[in-house]
Design a protein around this motif. Structure first.
Motif, short mmCIF file in Angstrom:
data_model
loop_
_atom_site.label_atom_id
_atom_site.label_comp_id
_atom_site.label_asym_id
_atom_site.label_seq_id
_atom_site.Cartn_x
_atom_site.Cartn_y
_atom_site.Cartn_z
N ALA A 282 6.12 2.97 -4.30
CA ALA A 282 4.99 3.23 -5.21
C ALA A 282 3.96 4.13 -4.55
CB ALA A 282 4.35 1.91 -5.63
N GLY A 283 3.68 3.88 -3.28
CA GLY A 283 2.70 4.70 -2.57
C GLY A 283 3.22 6.12 -2.38
N TYR A 284 4.46 6.23 -1.96
CA TYR A 284 5.06 7.54 -1.72
C TYR A 284 5.08 8.39 -3.00
CZ TYR A 284 8.72 11.00 -0.92
OH TYR A 284 9.42 12.17 -0.85
N LEU B 295 -4.05 -7.86 4.24
CA LEU B 295 -3.32 -7.19 3.17
C LEU B 295 -3.95 -5.84 2.82
CD1 LEU B 295 -2.40 -10.13 0.76
CD2 LEU B 295 -0.82 -8.74 2.13
N ASP B 296 -5.28 -5.75 2.94
CA ASP B 296 -5.90 -4.47 2.56
C ASP B 296 -5.40 -3.34 3.46
OD1 ASP B 296 -7.25 -5.46 4.76
OD2 ASP B 296 -9.26 -5.05 3.99
N ALA B 297 -5.36 -3.58 4.75
CA ALA B 297 -4.89 -2.54 5.68
C ALA B 297 -3.42 -2.23 5.43
CB ALA B 297 -5.11 -3.00 7.12
N LYS B 298 -2.64 -3.27 5.12
CA LYS B 298 -1.21 -3.05 4.88
C LYS B 298 -1.02 -2.16 3.66
CE LYS B 298 0.97 -7.11 7.00
NZ LYS B 298 -0.16 -7.90 7.52
N TYR B 299 -1.65 -2.53 2.54
CA TYR B 299 -1.45 -1.73 1.32
C TYR B 299 -1.99 -0.31 1.49
CZ TYR B 299 0.68 -5.25 -1.69
OH TYR B 299 1.57 -6.14 -2.25
N ARG B 300 -3.13 -0.18 2.17
CA ARG B 300 -3.67 1.17 2.40
C ARG B 300 -2.67 2.00 3.20
NH1 ARG B 300 -8.90 -1.07 2.93
NH2 ARG B 300 -10.06 -0.53 1.04
N ALA B 301 -2.08 1.38 4.21
CA ALA B 301 -1.12 2.11 5.04
C ALA B 301 0.12 2.52 4.25
CB ALA B 301 -0.72 1.25 6.24
N PHE B 302 0.39 1.75 3.17
CA PHE B 302 1.55 2.08 2.33
C PHE B 302 1.18 3.07 1.21
CE2 PHE B 302 5.35 -0.54 3.33
CZ PHE B 302 4.86 -1.20 4.43
N GLY B 303 -0.06 3.55 1.22
CA GLY B 303 -0.44 4.59 0.26
C GLY B 303 -1.08 4.10 -1.02
N TRP B 304 -1.73 2.94 -0.96
CA TRP B 304 -2.38 2.38 -2.14
C TRP B 304 -3.90 2.41 -2.01
CZ3 TRP B 304 0.13 -1.41 -5.81
CH2 TRP B 304 1.53 -1.36 -5.73
N ASP B 305 -4.60 2.47 -3.16
CA ASP B 305 -6.01 2.15 -3.19
C ASP B 305 -6.16 0.63 -3.26
OD1 ASP B 305 -7.04 4.69 -3.05
OD2 ASP B 305 -7.25 4.94 -5.22
N VAL B 306 -7.23 0.13 -2.66
CA VAL B 306 -7.44 -1.32 -2.62
C VAL B 306 -8.77 -1.67 -3.29
CG1 VAL B 306 -7.74 -3.35 -1.13
CG2 VAL B 306 -6.12 -1.54 -0.48
N VAL B 307 -8.73 -2.60 -4.20
CA VAL B 307 -9.94 -3.13 -4.82
C VAL B 307 -10.08 -4.58 -4.39
CG1 VAL B 307 -11.08 -3.76 -6.99
CG2 VAL B 307 -9.82 -1.59 -6.82
N ASP C 228 -5.56 8.34 -7.79
CA ASP C 228 -4.39 9.22 -7.74
C ASP C 228 -3.23 8.53 -7.03
OD1 ASP C 228 -5.33 9.19 -5.20
OD2 ASP C 228 -5.37 11.37 -4.92
N LYS C 229 -3.32 7.23 -6.95
CA LYS C 229 -2.27 6.45 -6.29
C LYS C 229 -2.26 5.05 -6.89
CE LYS C 229 -4.34 7.45 -2.40
NZ LYS C 229 -5.10 7.54 -1.12
N PRO C 230 -1.27 4.22 -6.57
CA PRO C 230 -1.27 2.86 -7.11
C PRO C 230 -2.45 2.07 -6.55
CG PRO C 230 0.48 3.13 -5.48
CD PRO C 230 -0.08 4.50 -5.75
#
Lengths: 338, 282
Positions: free
Chosen positions: B171-173, B203-215, B239-241
């Motif tokens: 999803a991030g890619y 989890l925030d750092a993990k999802y960010r590293a995978f190319g996601w925005d975090v709320v 512009d990203k998941p």
């Protein structure tokens, strides 16, 4: 009394102030009385230091938590990551340990199938799978939680032994008897709330064996899991109608007791199989393979899921709906023999 | 990324609060029919679900298969019992269907079934699958130039599944800006607290590293905060998941269940049923 029965349910939130019918996760443990893996492994682990137990967030419902309390340093809860857990079990076995991996059949045999196939079976490592809640026993949890394909999926994995102990006595015996078996073993277990069938160990227990629970000359039922008890119920119903049924607990699903199948073909008129599994790939297929190779003219009727996913419902309602309970099995046999 | 400022009027807030209460009392009632149920993980997502269904998701109860509807998938399918009352209330299926919950042949089981339940966009039950399914939906919707979005509800215990991270990576890619994941951080799973079994934070750092925005949603039971966070994820510029990390309380609403992994699954006898209902209706 078992260890689990005598130990207070320390972690339960359900105190004396609660309604006597209320239960939580901890309380639900006490309902699965036939799942004695945890306590048997405690006994085995006291004598040998290579036994480790692994689970994926299902230590309580599969009851290996008992082992975790006794040997916390040899108990690994991997969280919800079944494939990682099975791979890790293979790694542990390669490093000299004897891992028992506990989980629901749907998640072990089906979700982690490739890890079982390649990391455990191909490498022929001594990993044991305690695969509980097989068949339809998860009831209204639905098809995601049923395992009516597990035997079929993994029976074709070379080097794998599949045993199906049907109650606490049989499970204890199976675990103790196979502790030194050099290759992988899949123990197909129920939910643990089944009516016990055995009050004493099975005579001449062996991988590749079976046990005749009742003799008869009209027909033979090879059954597995909860269907063994249902087949015995059917035999009692049919006895009153003059039909003598042989009932065999096919406790070794792989290798199957081919001699018992041959004997049934020679000595009884009709062979039936009964299982909480798709008739394709399961015990029905295994018995059919032997019968085809024997070249017998004896007829075979396979009782089980007829290549369908189950509808929803409480387990007992599903067994009745699919003709797997005592009356359902009796009806199929009565019709076939008429 | 920008933050939108959708705010609820007092009336809207009261309406959503009433819907959340309805979800919880129905969970208790339906669990009584079944004889066991997932109270804890259903109660933790009540506010998230009502904000989505009554405020944010574009769905048509009279046309459940509308091609451009927003999709909602239940990664944590064992909490479907919290979704059914909403779908019935919106008119996807008759409310009387709820009374058949888990009985032989019912469309409504412990886990959702897309072939049987109108309004259920996908089936689930085996943890870890539905984020991948949602990636596929988002890819298809983007290819078809549909304005529809995909929202996937995940558990925090579910973050342990390797497949979650395969899905997160793809999803991030692929910059799937039409995909929103919600992680219900209720801090417990079946056997224990998540951090006592397999701690997946941060989890925030993990999802960010995978190319996601975090709320970050600091209080998953504050309807104003829930609505604003989900609105940001769905309607803000991304512009990203987007993953919404929702801090919630397992068993929220019934005092003796709150924060307790023990009530991941359970059953309330008559006296405790009344006690729970009294608290929920207070």
């Amino acid at each position: 009394m078992t260890t689990a029965d005598t130990r207070p349910l320390l972690e339960s939130t359900v105190t004396a102030e609660f309604d006597e019918r209320s239960w939580d996760m901890v309380g639900s443990l006490a309902l699965s009385k036939q799942l004695v893996s945890g306590e048997v492994l405690i006994e085995l682990a006291r004598r040998r230091d290579d036994i480790v137990v692994l689970t994926a967030d299902l230590g309580r419902p599969t009851r290996v938590i008992d082992f975790g309390r006794a040997f916390p340093e040899r108990y690994y809860n991997f969280g919800i990551s079944e494939r990682n857990m099975v791979g890790a079990a293979a790694g542990m076995a390669s490093a000299g340990m004897l891992p028992y991996v506990s989980g629901y059949a749907c998640f072990l045999a089906l979700l982690a199938a490739d890890q079982i196939r390649l990391d455990v079976c191909y490498t022929k490592l001594p990993v044991r799978f305690l695969s509980t809640h097989s068949g339809l026993t998860m009831g209204f949890y639905g098809s995601s939680h049923h395992a009516t394909e597990d035997i079929g999926a993994i029976r074709s994995f070379a080097n794998l032994t599949i045993l199906a102990p049907i109650d606490a006595v049989a499970l204890r015996q199976a675990l103790v008897a196979t502790v030194d078996h050099p290759g992988p073993i899949y123990f197909r277990l129920g939910r643990g709330r089944e009516t016990p069938v055995y009050d004493a160990p099975i005579p001449e227990y062996r991988i590749g064996g079976s046990h005749r629970l009742r003799d008869g000359t009209d027909a033979t039922v090879f059954a597995t899991g909860i269907c063994v008890d249902f087949a015995l119920q059917a035999a009692r119903l049919l006895e009153a109608e003059g039909i003598a049924l042989r009932v065999v607990d096919a406790y070794s699903l792989k290798p199957l007791d081919a001699d018992a199948v041959r004997g049934a073909c020679l000595e009884t008129r009709h062979v039936f199989t009964a299982e909480e599994h798709n008739v394709i790939g399961g015990l029905g297929s295994a018995v059919a393979e032997v019968m085809a190779e024997v070249g017998t003219a004896t007829r075979l009727t396979r009782i089980g899921m007829q290549d369908a996913f189950s509808i929803l419902g409480p387990p007992t309602h599903l067994y009745k709906n699919y003709g797997l309970d005592g009356e359902g099995i009796a009806k199929t046999i009565r019709t076939a023999l008429a | 990324m920008t933050t939108t400022t959708l705010s609820l009027s007092t009336d809207e807030r009261a309406t959503l609060a009433e819907k959340a209460r309805m979800v919880r009392t129905e969970v208790v009632r339906l669990t009584e029919i079944a004889g066991s149920g997932h109270y804890g993980s259903a109660f933790s997502i009540a506010e998230l679900l009502v904000a989505l269904y009554y405020k944010l998701l574009r769905v048509r109860p009279n046309a459940p298969q509308w091609a451009d509807r927003d999709r909602f998938t239940m990664g944590k399918g064992h909490a479907a019992i919290a979704v059914y009352p909403i779908l019935a209330d919106l008119g996807f299926f008759p409310a009387s269907d709820l009374d058949t919950y888990t009985r032989l042949g019912s469309p409504l089981g412990d886990h959702p079934d897309m072939r049987k339940v109108k309004g259920a966009d996908f089936s689930s039950g085996s943890i870890g699958h539905n984020l991948s399914v949602s990636v596929g939906m988002a890819l298809a919707l983007r290819l078809r130039k549909s304005p529809a979005r995909v929202v996937c509800m995940l558990g925090d215990g579910e973050q342990g599944e390797g497949q979650i991270w395969e899905a997160a990576a793809s999803a991030g890619y692929r910059k799937l800006s039409n995909l929103v994941a919600i992680v219900d951080r209720n801090e417990v799973e079946s056997d224990d607290r998540c951090d006592a079994i397999l701690d997946m934070e941060p989890l925030d750092a993990k999802y960010r590293a995978f190319g996601w925005d975090v709320v970050h949603l600091r209080d998953g039971h504050d309807l104003q905060a829930v609505t604003a966070a989900l609105d940001d994820a769905l309607n803000g510029w991304h512009d990203k998941p987007v993953v919404v990390l929702a801090d919630t309380i397992a068993g929220k609403g019934v005092s003796f269940m709150e924060h307790a992994w023990q009530w991941h699954l359970g059953y309330l006898g008559p006296r405790d049923y009344e006690r729970a209902m009294k608290e929920l209706e207070a």
